[in-house]
Design an enzyme around this catalytic site. Structure first.
Site, PDB file in Angstrom:
ATOM      1  N   TYR A 478     -56.096 -19.572  16.465  1.00 55.52           N
ATOM      2  CA  TYR A 478     -54.924 -18.730  16.769  1.00 55.52           C
ATOM      3  C   TYR A 478     -54.588 -18.810  18.257  1.00 55.52           C
ATOM      4  CZ  TYR A 478     -51.680 -14.826  16.732  1.00 55.52           C
ATOM      5  OH  TYR A 478     -50.554 -14.057  16.859  1.00 55.52           O
ATOM      6  N   SER A 558     -48.395 -18.147  12.252  1.00 51.24           N
ATOM      7  CA  SER A 558     -47.632 -17.433  13.269  1.00 51.24           C
ATOM      8  C   SER A 558     -47.817 -18.129  14.620  1.00 51.24           C
ATOM      9  CB  SER A 558     -48.068 -15.969  13.309  1.00 51.24           C
ATOM     10  OG  SER A 558     -47.148 -15.192  14.020  1.00 51.24           O
ATOM     11  N   ASP A 642     -39.317 -13.367   5.934  1.00 48.88           N
ATOM     12  CA  ASP A 642     -40.081 -13.252   7.172  1.00 48.88           C
ATOM     13  C   ASP A 642     -39.144 -12.823   8.294  1.00 48.88           C
ATOM     14  OD1 ASP A 642     -41.716 -13.419   9.373  1.00 48.88           O
ATOM     15  OD2 ASP A 642     -42.578 -15.351   8.845  1.00 48.88           O
ATOM     16  N   HIS A 677     -43.948 -12.243   6.486  1.00 51.21           N
ATOM     17  CA  HIS A 677     -44.798 -12.917   7.461  1.00 51.21           C
ATOM     18  C   HIS A 677     -46.246 -13.018   6.996  1.00 51.21           C
ATOM     19  CE1 HIS A 677     -45.341 -14.605  11.396  1.00 51.21           C
ATOM     20  NE2 HIS A 677     -46.320 -13.755  11.687  1.00 51.21           N
TER      21      HIS A 677
END
Length: 705
Positions: A478, A558, A642, A677
């Site tokens: 991430y 994301s 989203d 999302h």
């Protein structure tokens, strides 16, 4: 748009990856002449029309892309078996920690395959499941599990419970109220709330909301001027009182919180930097105004408890790894705060007050939790021993003798313990599984990045595998927004690891694993550090024999989708499969949609300066794709609802990648319907998506069973 001729992928065509790709035809995606100018440089954006997510043309493109993707994915022979196995490995009871409100106890429970967990009520925290009463079942709020329960808050007198839901994965929230005595849902109904909870005061609550968006633009319009309202039970939303707004700062978030005695109110202002501003109001004084406690929004200031006039605040101001401070309501300015627990070697993440003037402090060392008992004078008394490196959560309340904590790791399903302040832990519940967790092992290793920075890797696999470079390896990362992804039980990765797969989580700069300095080292003009870390982690795993380029896949969602997109465009030779989910792919325009402007403290924007524009363009996945390059097999995933990272990011990236692909590896995009999302997504949809990802990954590595 020209209609696409979609060739049916038969089982025979899928005898090999090469045969499948040879027959794969993508929709003919139209291009226009859109050009933007940044600091004198013109940048083409020929797929701009895909930003209009409500147009008929975009809807047709989505339909055609989904047809191509579904035909490919559904015809991978092992997919059905993987999905079947997934339903077995995740089918076990999951319980949450109990919490007390108004003399009753509540806990979440999922019997195994329920789309959403159910909130139960009971008379005592250790009651057998047979005595648990369904209090709120989100699965009954929709026919397909797409309504998610986001949060619940009880009024301080215990009469009411407000609950916040979202539909189809949207960030837009609705608030309802239940009467605790009768269990009935009242007529009160709040809409167009966002990033909020219900904060109770008296016979009503405060909440944060935006004005209703233009019809048809609910999931893409830029959100501005968040407002705080007060809703009184039994009245329509149209009568709600506007409590606070700041039109001079339209791109900020505002929320209030109140202590349980309803004597102190905090106002948090965020969205302008990496931290927040904090204000306080003494509610015992008539007509008292908010007083600003601190003003350096580079830092985080989080009230954790209020005892009389004594305010306990967790902050990273003056302490990148956080410290616990104390302030007085009558003299609340930052200059007068006193340090109670100073910064340590580990990151202080959370503080929970309990009975007998005790606090439980949760720390993180190398991305794994530690729990310590302190007194309210700041003295460390003892440590709560944990089974291995993993993740904890604590549930307790000031003055409440009952204290609970949960523990999980990559090979340990979530267990719940009660803790006696005399230093005794008692196991209350642990899931019963249909497979043996002792057949799997997790190693904590450390890799060195390009500039010498050292960070951990968590490597999980079946015991006894041979490290011969031929193990399918899925590397997840991430690296952003001060977020940490701690160890969690890998029930959904069992079908992958049963086939010899290795699952790895890499800690990257930009997250919060080592405090604020670690976070800042992966932001703005240092964002490339995050990509270098991920690439270095991949190369380390190859050098150690865990995998090789032909068996290496990367995954992230994301900001992690941006990570995958940037790394695959910078090093397309390094990876066999790439799985970017709901990614931020257009770094020049991300801030123009919904709450994208809130990511500027991490990313910077293309409007800031020519230096920032040049830096963003140099790594923006959409803008760094080059025609003729042999890119890895790629499965892009997004969703039609989203409204966090609008699907246009993935739409444009997939269209451009299909155009540029110079090799034979497939480039697919799967667009979820009635999904957002990711938060609150029904379990059934998550299992389908996991089956897609695992089967796509293994198939394109040449693993056939």
């Amino acid at each position: 748009m020209n209609k696409t001729v979609i060739l049916t992928l038969t089982a025979a065509a899928l005898l090999s990856t090469t045969d499948a790709v040879a027959q794969l035809k993508y929709p003919a995606t139209a291009k226009d002449n859109t050009v933007d100018e940044y600091f004198g440089e013109k940048v083409a954006d020929p797929y701009r029309w895909l930003e209009n997510d409500t147009s008929a043309a975009t809807a047709e493109w989505v339909r055609e892309e989904n047809l191509v993707s579904r035909k490919y994915l559904d015809n991978i022979p092992m997919r059905k078996a993987i999905l079947k196995r997934l339903k077995e490995t995740v089918n076990y009871e999951k319980r949450g920690m109990a919490f007390e409100r108004g003399g009753k106890w509540y806990a979440y429970r999922n019997d195994g395959l329920q789309n959403q967990s159910v909130l139960y009520q009971m008379d005592r925290y250790d009651a057998p499941v047979s005595e648990w009463r369904v209090w709120l079942d989100p699965n009954t709020l929709s026919t397909d599990g797409t309504v998610a329960l986001k949060s619940t808050t009880f009024s301080h007198d215990g009469k009411y419970m407000a609950y916040v839901i979202s539909r189809n994965g949207s960030d837009w929230e609705e608030i309802y109220v239940k009467d605790v005595a009768t269990g009935k849902t009242l007529d009160d109904h709040i809409v167009w709330a966002k990033f909020t909870k219900a904060t109770w005061v008296g016979d009503g609550f405060y909440y944060s909301a935006y004005d209703a968006p233009e019809k048809g633009k609910e999931t893409s319009a830029k959100n501005a001027v968040q407002k705080i309202y007060y809703h009184r039970i039994g009245t329509p939303q149209s009568d709600d009182r506007l409590f606070y707004q700041n039109p001079s700062q339209p791109l900020r978030f505002y929320e209030v919180s109140v202590n349980k005695e309803e004597t102190v109110m905090y106002l948090t202002e965020a969205g302008m930097d990496n931290g927040n501003n904090l204000y306080v109001r003494d509610m015992t004084q008539a007509d008292a105004q908010f007083i600003q406690m601190c003003s350096d929004s580079r830092y985080i200031y989080s009230p954790v408890e209020t005892v009389g006039n004594r305010m306990y605040i967790l902050t990273n101001a003056g302490a990148p790894k956080y410290r616990l401070m104390v302030a007085d309501v009558s003299n609340p300015g930052y200059a007068d705060w006193k340090e109670l627990v100073g910064e340590g070697e580990s990151v202080l993440e959370d503080v929970t007050f309990t009975a007998d003037n005790r606090m439980i402090l949760q720390y993180a060392k190398d991305n794994c939790n530690q729990l310590y008992v302190y007194d309210t004078d700041g003295n460390r008394l003892s440590e709560i021993a944990l089974p291995t490196f993993g993740t904890t959560s604590v549930s307790g309340a000031r003055g409440q003798k009952e204290l609970f904590y949960s523990f999980t790791s990559y090979t340990t399903p979530g267990a719940i313990y009660s803790y006696d302040i005399t230093a005794k832990s008692t196991l209350l519940s642990a899931p019963k599984l249909s497979f043996r967790t002792q057949d799997y092992v997790t190693e904590m290793l450390f890799y060195t990045s390009k500039d010498g920075t050292r960070a951990p890797l968590f490597v999980t696999h079946k015991k006894g595998i041979k490290l011969n470079g031929k193990n399918p390896l899925l590397l997840y990362g991430y690296g952003g927004f001060n977020v940490t992804y701690k160890p969690y039980f890998l029930s959904s990765m069992i079908p992958f690891m049963e086939r010899g797969g290795v699952y790895v989580h890499a800690v990257l700069r930009g997250g919060g694993e080592y405090g604020e300095q670690w976070h800042v080292a992966g932001t703005k003009l240092q964002k490339q550090n995050v990509f270098d870390d991920f690439i270095s982690a991949a190369e380390y795993l190859i050098n150690k024999g865990y995998t090789s380029k032909n068996y290496l896949a990367i995954q992230g969602g994301s900001n992690g989708g941006l990570l995958v997109g940037a790394c695959m465009t910078q090093r397309p030779d390094l990876f066999r499969v790439c799985l970017p989910a709901v990614g931020v792919m257009d770094m020049l325009r991300y801030h123009k949609f919904t709450i994208g402007w809130n990511w500027a403290p991490d990313y910077g924007t293309s409007d800031d300066s020519k230096e920032m524009f040049d830096y963003l363009k140099a790594y923006s996945p959409l803008h760094t794709l080059k025609p003729g390059v042999h890119y890895p097999a790629t499965l892009v995933t997004t969703a039609d609802h989203d409204d966090r990272v609008v699907p246009a990011h993935s739409f444009k990236f997939a269209a451009r990648l299909q155009e540029c692909q110079g090799g034979t590896a497939p480039v697919l995009i799967s667009i979820g319907v009635n999904a957002g999302h990711g938060g609150g997504k029904p379990l059934a949809k998550r299992l389908e998506e996991t089956a897609d990802a695992i089967s796509f990954t293994l198939w394109n590595m040449g693993v056939k069973k």
